[in-house]
Design a protein around this motif. Structure first.
Motif, mmCIF file in Angstrom:
data_model
loop_
_atom_site.group_PDB
_atom_site.id
_atom_site.type_symbol
_atom_site.label_atom_id
_atom_site.label_comp_id
_atom_site.label_asym_id
_atom_site.label_seq_id
_atom_site.Cartn_x
_atom_site.Cartn_y
_atom_site.Cartn_z
ATOM 1 N N ARG A 54 -8.341 -0.763 0.538
ATOM 2 C CA ARG A 54 -8.045 0.652 0.683
ATOM 3 C C ARG A 54 -8.099 0.991 2.165
ATOM 4 N N MET A 55 -7.203 1.879 2.617
ATOM 5 C CA MET A 55 -7.234 2.334 3.996
ATOM 6 C C MET A 55 -7.613 3.809 4.026
ATOM 7 N N GLY A 84 -9.015 -1.373 12.910
ATOM 8 C CA GLY A 84 -8.956 -2.241 11.735
ATOM 9 C C GLY A 84 -10.069 -1.960 10.752
ATOM 10 N N GLY A 85 -11.131 -1.315 11.224
ATOM 11 C CA GLY A 85 -12.228 -0.962 10.335
ATOM 12 C C GLY A 85 -11.849 0.075 9.299
ATOM 13 N N MET A 86 -10.685 0.748 9.490
ATOM 14 C CA MET A 86 -10.227 1.718 8.487
ATOM 15 C C MET A 86 -9.717 1.038 7.222
ATOM 16 N N ILE A 87 -9.459 -0.269 7.310
ATOM 17 C CA ILE A 87 -9.030 -1.020 6.124
ATOM 18 C C ILE A 87 -10.286 -1.545 5.436
ATOM 19 N N GLU A 88 -10.596 -0.993 4.290
ATOM 20 C CA GLU A 88 -11.827 -1.322 3.586
ATOM 21 C C GLU A 88 -11.582 -2.328 2.466
ATOM 22 N N LEU A 95 -0.427 0.330 2.993
ATOM 23 C CA LEU A 95 -1.787 0.873 3.015
ATOM 24 C C LEU A 95 -1.804 2.317 3.515
ATOM 25 N N MET A 96 -1.019 2.609 4.546
ATOM 26 C CA MET A 96 -0.998 3.966 5.101
ATOM 27 C C MET A 96 -0.341 4.952 4.144
ATOM 28 N N GLU A 97 0.709 4.514 3.458
ATOM 29 C CA GLU A 97 1.377 5.383 2.488
ATOM 30 C C GLU A 97 0.475 5.702 1.299
ATOM 31 N N ASN A 98 -0.487 4.831 1.052
ATOM 32 C CA ASN A 98 -1.409 5.021 -0.070
ATOM 33 C C ASN A 98 -2.826 5.284 0.430
ATOM 34 N N CYS A 99 -2.936 6.038 1.515
ATOM 35 C CA CYS A 99 -4.239 6.327 2.122
ATOM 36 C C CYS A 99 -5.228 6.847 1.076
ATOM 37 N N GLY A 100 -6.400 6.229 1.035
ATOM 38 C CA GLY A 100 -7.445 6.653 0.110
ATOM 39 C C GLY A 100 -7.359 6.011 -1.262
#
Length: 226
Positions: free
Chosen positions: A220-221, A208-212, A164-169
């Motif tokens: 998406r993160m 954890g709210g950054m994970i949508e 998720l972090m590697e694919n931010c947005g």
């Protein structure tokens, strides 16, 4: 070198013979007592590990391997006669890279071994640090922190967060997440992804709210709003 830990002598000998005939060096072990000294002295490229073993079972051996810095990166394929989804998912979540249900064909087994070795080959992500808002992920030390607090994740939760972090947005579908985190051979359902997202959010706390959730698609993160 590939190690096979299997208490059934006929299966163990067949696996070792098939691997050797396919160009691999291979050695068999009947239990953890004989396996661990060899593992530490001469670490293999991959381990085929039966779940049902006398004494220490395969899941316990796997847990010990993944807790040690010396052996945690060695790929593991679980061999199991169990049909329970729980055992398969639990083994994969502890850090196993694949599983093969008994009885299995020799050609399938060798193909799985080659596939896992390809997937686990060293790449450019080694030693990388990822930071998104308060979340920091260190691939070399296999650690995650939120602010100043370290967060304990399972191997699959760690891999999921890294993806998720590697694919931010970017929106990642559940099928894509299953393929990347659990491997293309994992015959799980999308609820497995949802379950891990839920526990990951809980462990990250407010971050954890950054994970949508993208309804009907996947997840998406996103970094925190400035």
């Amino acid at each position: 070198m590939i190690y096979c830990v299997e208490d059934d002598a006929s299966i163990r000998e067949l696996v070792v013979y098939a691997l050797q005939n396919s160009g691999f060096e291979a050695k068999g072990f009947a239990d953890s007592t004989s396996f661990f000294p060899a593992l530490l002295k001469n670490p293999p490229e991959l381990v085929l590990l039966d779940i049902m073993l006398p004494g220490e079972d395969g899941l316990s051996i796997l847990r010990t391997m993944k807790q040690s810095a010396q052996t945690r990166k060695i790929p593991v394929i679980m061999l199991t006669a169990r049909g329970s989804e729980y055992d398969r998912v639990y083994g994969l979540d502890l850090g196993a890279d694949d599983y093969i249900a008994k009885p299995f064909g020799v050609i399938e087994m060798v193909s799985r071994v080659r596939a896992v070795l390809r997937r686990c080959a060293p790449d450019e992500t080694a030693g990388k640090r990822l930071t998104l808002g308060p979340v920091c992920l260190d691939t070399e030390r296999h650690r995650v922190s939120v602010g100043e607090e370290e967060v304990t994740l399972t191997f699959k939760e760690f891999s999921l967060l890294q993806l998720l972090m590697e694919n931010c947005g970017r929106v990642l579908t559940r099928d894509r997440i299953l393929e990347r985190v659990w491997g293309y051979d994992f015959e799980g359902e999308t609820r497995t992804v949802d379950m891990h997202i839920k526990t990951l959010r809980q462990k990250l706390g407010a971050a954890g709210g950054m994970i949508e959730t993208v309804r009907g698609v996947g997840y998406r993160m996103e970094g925190p709003e400035e």
